[in-house]
Design an enzyme around this catalytic site. Structure first.
Site, PDB file in Angstrom:
ATOM      1  N   ASN A 257      59.973  11.813 125.282  1.00  0.00           N
ATOM      2  CA  ASN A 257      58.816  12.634 124.938  1.00  0.00           C
ATOM      3  C   ASN A 257      57.753  12.452 126.001  1.00  0.00           C
ATOM      4  O   ASN A 257      57.631  11.372 126.581  1.00  0.00           O
ATOM      5  CB  ASN A 257      58.225  12.244 123.588  1.00  0.00           C
ATOM      6  CG  ASN A 257      57.155  13.231 123.162  1.00  0.00           C
ATOM      7  OD1 ASN A 257      57.466  14.371 122.809  1.00  0.00           O
ATOM      8  ND2 ASN A 257      55.893  12.826 123.244  1.00  0.00           N
TER       9      ASN A 257
ATOM     10  N   TYR B 100      47.922  11.627 126.166  1.00  0.00           N
ATOM     11  CA  TYR B 100      47.094  10.828 125.270  1.00  0.00           C
ATOM     12  C   TYR B 100      46.138  10.025 126.148  1.00  0.00           C
ATOM     13  O   TYR B 100      46.590   9.271 127.021  1.00  0.00           O
ATOM     14  CB  TYR B 100      47.956   9.859 124.454  1.00  0.00           C
ATOM     15  CG  TYR B 100      49.242  10.441 123.872  1.00  0.00           C
ATOM     16  CD1 TYR B 100      49.219  11.514 122.989  1.00  0.00           C
ATOM     17  CD2 TYR B 100      50.477   9.894 124.216  1.00  0.00           C
ATOM     18  CE1 TYR B 100      50.400  12.028 122.461  1.00  0.00           C
ATOM     19  CE2 TYR B 100      51.663  10.395 123.683  1.00  0.00           C
ATOM     20  CZ  TYR B 100      51.621  11.463 122.815  1.00  0.00           C
ATOM     21  OH  TYR B 100      52.792  11.962 122.297  1.00  0.00           O
ATOM     22  N   ARG B 101      44.859  10.150 125.898  1.00  0.00           N
ATOM     23  CA  ARG B 101      43.881   9.476 126.760  1.00  0.00           C
ATOM     24  C   ARG B 101      44.065   7.961 126.724  1.00  0.00           C
ATOM     25  O   ARG B 101      44.526   7.398 125.726  1.00  0.00           O
ATOM     26  CB  ARG B 101      42.467   9.846 126.324  1.00  0.00           C
ATOM     27  CG  ARG B 101      42.073   9.168 125.026  1.00  0.00           C
ATOM     28  CD  ARG B 101      40.594   9.351 124.719  1.00  0.00           C
ATOM     29  NE  ARG B 101      40.211   8.570 123.567  1.00  0.00           N
ATOM     30  CZ  ARG B 101      39.678   9.097 122.462  1.00  0.00           C
ATOM     31  NH1 ARG B 101      39.489  10.404 122.357  1.00  0.00           N
ATOM     32  NH2 ARG B 101      39.330   8.300 121.469  1.00  0.00           N
TER      33      ARG B 101
ATOM     34  N   TRP C  35      47.282   7.710 120.995  1.00  0.00           N
ATOM     35  CA  TRP C  35      48.047   8.800 120.410  1.00  0.00           C
ATOM     36  C   TRP C  35      47.661   8.886 118.947  1.00  0.00           C
ATOM     37  O   TRP C  35      47.562   7.898 118.234  1.00  0.00           O
ATOM     38  CB  TRP C  35      49.535   8.625 120.597  1.00  0.00           C
ATOM     39  CG  TRP C  35      50.127   7.302 120.281  1.00  0.00           C
ATOM     40  CD1 TRP C  35      49.901   6.526 119.179  1.00  0.00           C
ATOM     41  CD2 TRP C  35      51.088   6.598 121.087  1.00  0.00           C
ATOM     42  NE1 TRP C  35      50.653   5.393 119.238  1.00  0.00           N
ATOM     43  CE2 TRP C  35      51.399   5.413 120.406  1.00  0.00           C
ATOM     44  CE3 TRP C  35      51.727   6.870 122.302  1.00  0.00           C
ATOM     45  CZ2 TRP C  35      52.307   4.489 120.913  1.00  0.00           C
ATOM     46  CZ3 TRP C  35      52.620   5.955 122.790  1.00  0.00           C
ATOM     47  CH2 TRP C  35      52.904   4.788 122.103  1.00  0.00           C
TER      48      TRP C  35
ATOM     49  N   GLU D 215      59.629  18.060 126.909  1.00  0.00           N
ATOM     50  CA  GLU D 215      58.551  18.724 127.662  1.00  0.00           C
ATOM     51  C   GLU D 215      58.990  19.009 129.098  1.00  0.00           C
ATOM     52  O   GLU D 215      58.559  19.991 129.707  1.00  0.00           O
ATOM     53  CB  GLU D 215      57.290  17.853 127.697  1.00  0.00           C
ATOM     54  CG  GLU D 215      56.437  17.895 126.434  1.00  0.00           C
ATOM     55  CD  GLU D 215      56.958  17.021 125.307  1.00  0.00           C
ATOM     56  OE1 GLU D 215      57.955  16.298 125.514  1.00  0.00           O
ATOM     57  OE2 GLU D 215      56.375  17.065 124.212  1.00  0.00           O
TER      58      GLU D 215
ATOM     59  N   ASP E  57      34.160  13.572 123.095  1.00  0.00           N
ATOM     60  CA  ASP E  57      35.456  14.207 122.891  1.00  0.00           C
ATOM     61  C   ASP E  57      35.418  15.729 122.974  1.00  0.00           C
ATOM     62  O   ASP E  57      34.359  16.338 123.138  1.00  0.00           O
ATOM     63  CB  ASP E  57      36.028  13.756 121.530  1.00  0.00           C
ATOM     64  CG  ASP E  57      37.474  13.323 121.655  1.00  0.00           C
ATOM     65  OD1 ASP E  57      38.237  14.040 122.308  1.00  0.00           O
ATOM     66  OD2 ASP E  57      37.829  12.267 121.085  1.00  0.00           O
TER      67      ASP E  57
HETATM   68  C1  FMN Z   1      42.674  16.767 128.076  1.00  0.00           C
HETATM   69  C2  FMN Z   1      43.467  16.474 126.850  1.00  0.00           C
HETATM   70  C3  FMN Z   1      43.400  15.211 126.278  1.00  0.00           C
HETATM   71  C4  FMN Z   1      44.134  14.903 125.122  1.00  0.00           C
HETATM   72  N1  FMN Z   1      44.024  13.647 124.578  1.00  0.00           N
HETATM   73  C5  FMN Z   1      44.747  13.347 123.486  1.00  0.00           C
HETATM   74  C6  FMN Z   1      44.662  12.048 122.916  1.00  0.00           C
HETATM   75  O1  FMN Z   1      43.934  11.180 123.395  1.00  0.00           O
HETATM   76  N2  FMN Z   1      45.427  11.781 121.826  1.00  0.00           N
HETATM   77  C7  FMN Z   1      46.257  12.720 121.272  1.00  0.00           C
HETATM   78  O2  FMN Z   1      46.949  12.403 120.308  1.00  0.00           O
HETATM   79  N3  FMN Z   1      46.329  13.971 121.769  1.00  0.00           N
HETATM   80  C8  FMN Z   1      45.610  14.292 122.872  1.00  0.00           C
HETATM   81  N4  FMN Z   1      45.686  15.556 123.397  1.00  0.00           N
HETATM   82  C9  FMN Z   1      46.556  16.557 122.745  1.00  0.00           C
HETATM   83  C10 FMN Z   1      48.013  16.271 123.009  1.00  0.00           C
HETATM   84  O3  FMN Z   1      48.278  16.153 124.374  1.00  0.00           O
HETATM   85  C11 FMN Z   1      48.896  17.362 122.395  1.00  0.00           C
HETATM   86  O4  FMN Z   1      48.698  17.344 121.001  1.00  0.00           O
HETATM   87  C12 FMN Z   1      50.378  17.216 122.717  1.00  0.00           C
HETATM   88  O5  FMN Z   1      51.068  18.332 122.181  1.00  0.00           O
HETATM   89  C13 FMN Z   1      50.988  15.970 122.133  1.00  0.00           C
HETATM   90  O6  FMN Z   1      52.353  15.905 122.491  1.00  0.00           O
HETATM   91  P1  FMN Z   1      53.457  15.404 121.476  1.00  0.00           P
HETATM   92  O7  FMN Z   1      53.639  16.474 120.444  1.00  0.00           O
HETATM   93  O8  FMN Z   1      54.671  15.236 122.338  1.00  0.00           O
HETATM   94  O9  FMN Z   1      52.997  14.123 120.883  1.00  0.00           O
HETATM   95  C14 FMN Z   1      44.952  15.889 124.535  1.00  0.00           C
HETATM   96  C15 FMN Z   1      45.012  17.156 125.113  1.00  0.00           C
HETATM   97  C16 FMN Z   1      44.279  17.459 126.239  1.00  0.00           C
HETATM   98  C17 FMN Z   1      44.336  18.836 126.823  1.00  0.00           C
HETATM   99 MN    MN Z   2      56.590  16.266 122.299  1.00  0.00          MN
END
Ligand code: FMN
Ligand code: MN
Length: 482
Positions: A168, A172-173, A186, A233, A282
């Site tokens: 995956n 996630y910041r 996450w 992805e 945020d």
């Molecule tokens: C700039 C940016 C920062 C993000 N930061 C976070 C974060 O800190 N934690 C989080 O859970 N999702 C964050 N997201 C959203 C996730 O990247 C998004 O939900 C993604 O689909 C998660 O992938 P996954 O489904 O494989 O877990 C962020 C998105 C962007 C555009």
């Molecule tokens: Mn995913």
């Protein structure tokens, strides 16, 4: 044409007049944020800070911060083209006759390029550092005054599902705690968190993680896409690029990363170890509160020679994330329509920060149809976070927020047409009664039918007679008006 790496993307932005190089020193502590915020809010360009205070690495920001830049990133004239390409595959039917089959060949051949490809080596291995490195070398932005520290904001975080071995990649910041550790923010509903829970249940102690920072833009962008859990992805990135993403194995853990990455951080989480993360200015425009999140221990850093550090700042909308989200809205519409064919269009206005407000127009065909659509959206992947869904009839243009508000506000009897449900909410929601759990609102702003118990006549929208309008157009000019 797919970009080979971040540098080619930077050149393309430059050529298109979408990039400004800043040759003098700017501080990653607050100053770069103020710079980037002003640029995005005034329609300004992407910024490449060539001299970041306290670091040798240049910083790229706002590279995705307009629809034009999103188009350059994805190599299209309009992000709708991506949606059309996806729809083309979704609507593929068994071909009739020889000609039909021949016509399908190019499309089938293209499918072969959707799979990422393993390679033995790559630019991200130009410099390999097992011991002599510190995260503090990277010009990580301390974005807003009350932030808990500096945060890596565009990381591609790679983990593996211990049950299926599938990878995956999520964005996630990561709060930088010191030279070797960061937070791993996450949210509980995301895939990385799910892998972590599975490993904890299995009694594992250690979870391998690799983080890639900076690559070709389609690959970076794929990390934020709300894909179904087991959809890779990197496959979607390969589809977007029209060319396989090349992946290399990490040096110290069993994870692969894009070979063209600027910087790769390899390491692990000690399962069970948590540390306070945040606060952080945020996406919502508010500081999200402190919370307990896993700790990422970095054991090896590899990078290209003279790496570029890409980042973004989120905050009061609209910022760069709005454009990234707008492209998601457009790209995912055909996928949503496949499951909900009655949906005509959706719009997430900037003020709603993605899912706080979703406007949906539908072809209403049966009583209660609007409510069915709301509940389907609440059940559709990350659309579960939709805090307020407004459903209107197909004649309303939801991209016109003003028209939608006007018609919706006129069309509702609030007590009858508003529905509240309880369920999972975004972790960033500071108003919900509990973290990650709260209420959501659906507004049925469609025209009500007798079959829904509404027996009063429904009025028409006011519209002038066309012939009269044409005549007044002439009279208007005759009167000397412009
Ligand atoms: C700039 C940016 C920062 C993000 N930061 C976070 C974060 O800190 N934690 C989080 O859970 N999702 C964050 N997201 C959203 C996730 O990247 C998004 O939900 C993604 O689909 C998660 O992938 P996954 O489904 O494989 O877990 C962020 C998105 C962007 C555009
Ligand atoms: Mn995913």
């Amino acid at each position: 044409m797919a970009f080979d790496d971040l540098r080619q993307f930077i050149q393309a932005l430059d050529r298109a007049g979408e990039l400004k190089r800043i040759p003098f020193e700017v501080d990653p502590h607050l100053e770069m944020t103020a710079f980037a915020d002003k640029s995005v809010k005034t329609g300004g360009p992407a910024l490449l800070f060539e001299r970041a205070k306290g670091s040798n690495m240049p910083v790229l920001i706002n590279a995705f911060a307009s629809m034009k830049r999103m188009q350059i990133a994805l190599g299209v004239d309009s992000v709708e083209d991506v949606a059309e390409r996806i729809a083309g595959y979704l609507q593929m039917r068994p071909a009739e006759g020889l000609m039909g089959k021949l016509k399908m060949l190019p499309k089938l051949a293209e499918i072969g390029s959707f799979f990422p490809k393993m390679v033995a080596d790559g630019p991200c291995k130009e410099v390999i550092r097992h011991d002599n490195f510190s995260l503090l070398e990277i010009p990580v932005l301390h974005c807003w005054p009350l932030d808990g520290g500096p945060f890596v904001t565009l990381p591609m975080v790679f983990s593996k599902n211990p049950e299926t071995g599938k990878r995956n990649c999520g964005m996630y910041r990561m709060q930088v705690f010191d030279g070797r550790t960061t937070g791993m923010h996450w949210q509980t509903q995301k895939q990385g968190a799910e892998h972590y829970r599975t490993m904890r249940r299995e009694g594992r102690r250690r979870m391998d993680i690799a983080v890639a920072i900076g690559s070709d833009p389609a690959t970076m962008y794929s990390a934020i896409l709300p894909l179904p859990p087991e959809l890779d992805e990197m496959m979607l990135a390969s589809f977007l690029r029209g060319k396989p993403v090349e992946m290399v194995k990490c040096e110290t853990c069993d994870i692969e990363v894009p070979a063209n990455a600027e910087i790769v951080l390899e390491g692990y989480l000690d399962i069970g170890e948590l540390r306070t993360e945040g606060p952080f200015g945020d996406h919502t425009g508010f500081y999200s509160l402190e919370g307990e999140y896993p700790v990422f221990h970095v054991t090896c850093m590899t990078h290209r020679k003279n790496p570029v550090y890409p980042t973004t700042v989120v905050g009061p909308p609209p910022m760069e994330d709005f454009y990234m989200g707008k492209a998601i809205e457009r790209i995912f519409l055909p996928l949503m329509k496949m499951q909900l064919p009655e949906v005509r269009d959706i719009c997430m206005p900037a003020e709603g920060v993605f899912h706080n407000m979703i406007l949906v127009s539908i072809k209403k065909r049966y009583p209660g149809h609007a409510r069915k659509v709301m509940h389907a959206i609440w059940g559709l992947g990350q659309a579960m976070f939709s805090k307020c869904i407004v459903v209107v009839d197909e004649d309303v243009d939801v991209q016109n927020v003003s028209e939608t508000a006007w018609k919706a506000l006129n069309n509702i009897d609030p007590q009858r047409d508003i529905e509240f449900v309880l369920g999972p909410v975004d972790s960033l929601d500071h108003a919900s009664r509990l973290p990650d759990f709260g209420s959501k609102m659906g507004v049925d702003a469609t025209r009500k039918w007798p079959a829904e118990g509404f027996h009063r006549p429904w009025p028409k929208v006011i519209k002038m007679d066309e012939a009269v309008e044409a005549r007044v157009e002439q009279l208007w000019r005759k009167a000397g008006l412009k």
